[in-house]
Scaffold this motif. Structure first.
Motif, mmCIF file in Angstrom:
data_model
loop_
_atom_site.group_PDB
_atom_site.id
_atom_site.type_symbol
_atom_site.label_atom_id
_atom_site.label_comp_id
_atom_site.label_asym_id
_atom_site.label_seq_id
_atom_site.Cartn_x
_atom_site.Cartn_y
_atom_site.Cartn_z
ATOM 1 N N SER A 50 2.708 0.052 13.176
ATOM 2 C CA SER A 50 3.829 0.454 12.314
ATOM 3 C C SER A 50 4.734 1.442 13.020
ATOM 4 O O SER A 50 5.954 1.414 12.857
ATOM 5 N N ASP A 171 6.375 -5.437 7.980
ATOM 6 C CA ASP A 171 5.183 -4.624 8.216
ATOM 7 C C ASP A 171 4.102 -5.017 7.226
ATOM 8 O O ASP A 171 4.250 -4.788 6.028
ATOM 9 N N GLU A 172 3.041 -5.629 7.723
ATOM 10 C CA GLU A 172 1.926 -6.074 6.882
ATOM 11 C C GLU A 172 2.430 -6.819 5.645
ATOM 12 O O GLU A 172 2.038 -6.509 4.525
ATOM 13 N N ARG B 377 3.364 2.514 7.506
ATOM 14 C CA ARG B 377 2.163 3.270 7.815
ATOM 15 C C ARG B 377 1.086 2.325 8.291
ATOM 16 O O ARG B 377 1.031 1.190 7.869
#
Ligand SMILES: Nc1ncnc2c1ncn2[C@@H]1O[C@H](COP(=O)(O)OP(=O)(O)O)[C@@H](O)[C@H]1O
Ligand SMILES: [Mg+2]
Lengths: 241, 377
Positions: A50, A171-172, B377
């Motif tokens: 990230s 992101d994910e 994150r």
């Protein structure tokens, strides 16, 4: 591949200090990403994926190293110019869908074009088209509370692609989804990369996605370990001009 | 039209915003009702002025409030009439007395003595010409409809003031004073009752009617020359009324009380509204951060919050005004002085909107948490 339409980073390092303890999140990472393919950055949780995405997209600044996006040196831009750069070129998909509860699917997507100053009717048509692309044309009037997780992520993807960004960061994007929906979302991102010739970067620690990417960059401990073409990389070469 | 994010969120999550709307509304009601009551009550001291139709009032130099008038030189009248712009001058008396009704009650009253001619200026707005004519009979008085219980006397009954027998022949409208009782009579009757006014050259005020009311300030200035300053003072009716209200606002301390209570209402309003808006911002932090990520600038996010604050203020204010009109209705039905004028409404409207916007500005600090990098994150 001309250098202008790539996304490159050189010697990127970034550390965080929390309560006097320094964590080296990223150490000396260099890479170049190309348009028209889905690049997957994979690796265990906490390895710096990230952080890398955040630096490459201009959301934060590296301690050392540089990022050149579409021929622009992001390190030279001040905050306002980086905002403007992202507004013009970047789309994002996050793990949480981050949709406004009060807006229906169409409005979630349309608001991006509003902020770009696109006239109303044009923005509405563009948003409808983006929703069609993610297969949600018929659900456009539903609010987040009335959509499933997979559908919400597809709305978020529509929101990310509606302005036809040349850089798309995810992101994910699948970690809040079951495997069927996760696979569908990944296929969607790859399809977008192939069709729009955008640079699409997806970060995931989910090994099941590896088979679906055109290129896989594996990270460990803040460093890039492997860079290889996935199986579908071949088909990418056939499709791309 | 762009997607109205601020308004749609407000409507969709109205339950979340309700406390802020209510607190803004209550602040508004509190300020308006308090202010209107205070102005209404204090304004009763100016009733002799506001209920008369004189253009100018002539009284004792330095008089601070209409109800504090003292005798002036009766010769003034002739001087005033010399000016061609003056069409009439009539005396107005203010005395005191001790009232005893048939069913008891010793209470001090203010005696207002007026010229009983049908077109008289004194208390012209409080009396119908017919009622006015009733006073031509000696030893007759009018009391306010709202004071009849206090005076323990009904219309048609007799009472005593300062031991002199008088008969109540009718009622006045809107002459009810707070903390005192206004009793209206003819000039002769007042002189007969209050011995300090017995002499015919003893006058509390001269009321002046002008050919054109617009000339009031010019005529006042003419008679306010230096050599007259020690004998009498000239005010326009509006001046004297305002001076009376201002005097009692400061003198009684009620003005200070009002300001203090208003500040408390505003602070509570700011507190609740800013908490509500902060919670709303906090709940939308990831969404705002996502907008930041795609390049929406910070000032544009700020606009969303400020717009929400504006809506909360506007809706709250609408409730506040509705509540105040309802309070005004209740006051009217109960004969309570309630001066709900445009001034107090604009004042409270401005304050209440300022509360909402200030609360919005406080809530903006929470937007700093909308850091797009924190989504990664
Ligand atoms: N804002 C931050 N403050 C402090 N430490 C951070 C912050 N962001 C990331 N880190 C740390 O940096 C390392 C890499 O994090 P991250 O890039 O989020 O990894 P990944 O996405 O691969 O799970 C982790 O040890 C993480 O705790
Ligand atoms: Mg991560």
């Amino acid at each position: 591949m001309t250098p202008e339409i790539s996304l490159s980073a050189g010697a990127l390092s970034k550390s965080y200090v929390v309560q006097n303890i320094r964590t080296q999140a990223l150490s000396d990472v260099s890479l170049t990403l190309h348009p028209g393919e889905l690049s997957l950055i994979s690796g265990p949780s906490g390895c710096g994926k990230s952080t890398l995405l955040s630096l490459m997209s201009g959301l934060s600044r590296p301690d050392q190293g540089w990022v050149h996006a579409l021929g622009v040196d992001l390190g030279r831009l001040d905050d306002a110019k980086r905002d403007a750069f992202r507004l013009a070129h970047c789309g994002f998909v996050f793990q949480g869908f981050n949709l406004f509860p009060a807006l229906n699917a169409l409005e979630q997507v349309q608001i991006v074009l509003d902020y770009q100053g696109v006239p109303h009717s044009q923005a509405q048509r563009g948003a409808a088209r983006a929703l069609e692309m993610v297969g949600l044309g018929h659900r456009r009037h539903l609010r987040p509370a009335e959509l499933s997780g997979g559908e919400k992520q597809r709305v978020a993807i529509a929101r990310a692609i509606v302005k036809r960004p040349r850089l798309l960061f995810a992101d994910e994007p699948t970690s809040a989804l079951d495997s069927t929906n996760g696979a569908a979302v990944t296929d969607l991102l790859r399809e977008i990369a192939h069709r729009s010739s955008a640079i699409v970067v997806c970060v995931s620690h989910d090994p099941r996605l590896i088979a679906r990417a055109d290129r896989v960059l594996e990270m460990e401990d803040g460093r890039l370990r492997h860079d290889r073409r996935g199986r579908s990389g071949l088909s990418f070469k056939e499709i791309s001009p | 039209m762009a997607v109205a994010l601020a308004r749609k969120t407000l409507l969709h999550e109205w339950r979340r915003f309700l406390p802020a709307v209510m607190s803004v509304g209550f602040s508004g009601v509190l300020i308006i009702v308090q202010g209107a009551l205070l102005l209404g009550i204090v304004g009763t001291n100016a009733l002799p002025v506001t209920q008369s139709s004189a253009d100018l009032w002539i009284g004792f130099p330095g008089t601070q409030s209409a109800d504090l008038g003292r005798s002036i030189d009766a010769g003034v009248s002739a001087e005033l009439l010399v000016d061609p712009r003056v069409v009439r001058v009539e005396p107005f008396l203010m005395g005191t007395g001790d009232w005893r009704g048939p069913r008891g009650g010793g209470i001090s009253v203010t005696l207002l003595g007026i010229d009983t001619r049908p077109d008289g200026l004194g208390l012209a707005k409080a009396l119908s010409p017919g009622t006015r004519a009733l006073l031509e009979e000696p030893a007759t008085v009018l009391v306010d409809a709202g004071d009849r219980d206090k005076l323990a006397t009904a219309v048609g009954e007799a009472a005593e003031i300062n031991g002199q027998r008088v008969r109540v022949v009718g009622t006045t409208n809107d002459m009810r004073a707070m903390g005192g009782v206004n009793v209206v009579a003819s000039l002769a009757t007042v002189r007969a009752i209050d011995k300090s006014l017995a002499a015919a050259d003893n006058v509390t005020y001269y009321l002046v009617g002008l050919r054109s009311p617009e000339a009031a300030t010019t005529v006042r200035n003419r008679f306010s020359q230096h050599e007259n300053r020690t004998r009498f003072e000239v005010w326009t009716a509006a001046d004297l009324a305002e001076r009376s209200v201002r005097y009692w606002l400061l003198e009684s301390g009620a003005g200070v009380g009002f300001i203090f209570a208003t500040i408390v209402a505003l602070l509570v309003g700011i507190l609740i509204t800013s908490q509500t808006l902060m919670a709303a911002v906090a709940a939308s932090t990831p969404q705002y951060a996502t907008l930041r990520a795609i390049g929406v600038s910070f000032p544009k996010l700020r606009r969303i919050v400020v717009e929400q604050a504006g809506w909360v203020g506007a809706v709250g204010l609408a409730f506040g005004l509705a509540g105040s009109l309802f309070a005004a209705l209740l006051a009217r039905l109960n004969g309570i002085p309630f001066a709900l004028g445009p001034g107090i409404m604009v004042l409270s409207g401005g304050l209440v909107l300022a509360v909402a916007l200030l609360a919005g500005l406080l809530a903006l600090r929470r937007l700093r948490h909308a850091d797009p990098a924190a989504l990664l994150r």
